[in-house]
Write a protein that holds these residues in place. Structure first.
Motif: not given
Length: 445
Positions: A218-232
């Motif tokens: 759950v913590v990892l999901a929250i981090v990824i949801a808020r992280f600015n991943l490069p859009a592909l």
């Protein structure tokens, strides 16, 4: 077949640093590496969970291996829906959904332990595996296309190393929090029958480990949801339909024989890892508790991690087919010794098979897509779906019930022979029929 969705537009990459990767992609890779670690970790926790559940529910080997079969059936069932979901909501949201699905499955293990219920355990593990399938379909192509194309292989190898780290550490975690805290995990095989109260207490011992796993997910999901991943969008390349219709996957011998090679290899790998603790614990082999045997399982997976580094080094100067053939011969020899020897010899030869298995999946996969050119993506999808071969580990469980656990490893030895056949002949990138042979550019894919 489980293919990543087509991209809508290829992103503009920021300027690379002297190290060859832009800082934004380095940050994304660091985060994504945790995904590979987690799904490797959770997958191998099953290896410590299986002997535990065998004692709790008084299962035979067929019922025990059915647990792992359900896990791999999820790969087959969930792959196409996963690809469609990614196409609909995108890579980043799909990663979040995959992690939350895994967390939900981990939390389902708590009521399964309280009841306790074999059926609910199977359902919970199917849910976890479905979440992992979504991560596999989303994360692998994402890692491949972010950053410089010239370093794509380096990036994939890096995150796969984290996956191996997860599979290596998981037996220690499961051994300490599950097996060492349970009656079934600390008693020797052949000891007095467990009471109903002991079975219930043992069943509930899995609650804390899976609660911890669910919290981390759950913590990892929250981090990824808020992280600015490069859009592909559509960073994965697909050949136009008009171009592809002039080619046929089934004319490429290396793919035709590569799909069953992946399928059959998975039967061998999963059979060894799932039945390892029960085998090593047997009075005529190691005569140790399940908790102690889990420490030796750590060595099995550690050998696979070491073997991948060694195989990568060897393949710089030796053809991949030759390295694969050597690994298959070595695996066959040690499995024959495991089947007919006793005591420490049988135990250590089984442990050593991890070293030989290490390079098999990535090498078969690479050889299978060699020379496919515009069909590379479709061929990759077939090879990914062949992972479902792990579901047939139930055949080894059935053989163990009929002829004994040790003799069931003859099935593993037979699987190694098919891998040897593939390395020596099936992997040759020869195109059959009237289709022209692959070009140098296609062979470089």
């Amino acid at each position: 077949m489980a293919l990543p969705p087509p991209a809508e537009s290829i992103p503009t990459r920021p300027a690379a640093t002297p190290g060859g990767a832009a800082p934004v992609y380095r940050s994304a890779l660091t985060l994504l590496a945790t995904l590979f670690f987690m799904w490797g970790f959770i997958t191998v926790i099953n290896n410590t969970l299986l002997p535990h559940l065998r004692s709790v529910f008084d299962l035979n080997y067929t019922q025990t291996t059915l647990i792992e079969s359900v896990w791999f059936i999820a790969y087959f069932v969930a792959s196409i829906p996963s690809a469609k979901l990614i196409e609909r909501i995108g890579y980043q949201k799909s990663l979040v959904v995959g992690l939350m699905v895994m967390a939900a499955g981990a939390l389902m293990m708590i009521p399964a332990a309280r009841i306790p219920s074999y059926g609910v355990v199977l359902t919970a593990l199917f849910v976890v595996a479905s979440g992992i399938t979504l991560l596999q379909v989303a994360a692998n192509p994402y890692v491949a296309v972010i950053g410089s194309p010239e370093t794509a292989s380096s990036r994939l190898n890096l995150v796969q190393a984290f996956n191996s780290m997860g599979t290596t550490l998981a037996p220690l975690f499961g051994g300490y929090l599950i097996l060492s805290r349970s009656t079934s995990g600390t008693r020797l095989d052949g000891a007095a029958e467990m009471t109903m109260a002991e079975r219930l207490a043992d069943a509930q011992s899995v609650q804390l480990p899976y609660l911890i796993v669910a919290g981390v997910l759950v913590v990892l999901a929250i981090v990824i949801a808020r992280f600015n991943l490069p859009a592909l969008g559509t960073a994965t390349r697909r050949a136009a339909a008009e171009e592809r219709k002039h080619h046929s996957l089934w004319r490429h011998r290396n793919l035709v024989f590569g799909v069953p090679a992946i399928f059959i290899y998975l039967i061998a790998e999963i059979g060894v890892s799932n039945l390892f603790i029960n085998f090593v614990s047997a009075p005529e082999i190691g005569n140790i508790s399940h908790a102690t045997a889990s420490n030796y399982l750590f060595l099995l997976w550690g050998g696979m991690m070491v073997g991948r580094f060694a195989g990568s080094f060897l393949m710089r100067s030796i053809p991949a087919e030759r390295v694969l053939a050597g690994a298959a011969i070595g695996a066959f020899v040690v499995m024959i010794i495991t089947t007919f020897a006793t005591g420490p010899v049988a135990m250590w030869t089984l442990i050593s098979v991890g070293l030989f298995h290490s390079i098999m999946f990535p090498t078969i996969f690479t050889l299978g897509i060699r020379g496919l050119g515009p069909l590379t993506e479709e061929g990759s999808g077939l090879l990914i779906m062949a992972i479902a071969g792990g579901a047939l580990v139930i055949i080894q469980g059935w053989l163990a019930d009929l002829y004994g656990l040790q003799m069931s490893f003859l099935l593993t030895a037979a699987c190694e022979l098919y891998v040897l056949f593939y390395a020596l002949w099936g992997a040759r990138p020869v195109v059959s029929g009237s289709e022209p042979p692959p070009t140098d550019e296609q062979l470089a894919v």
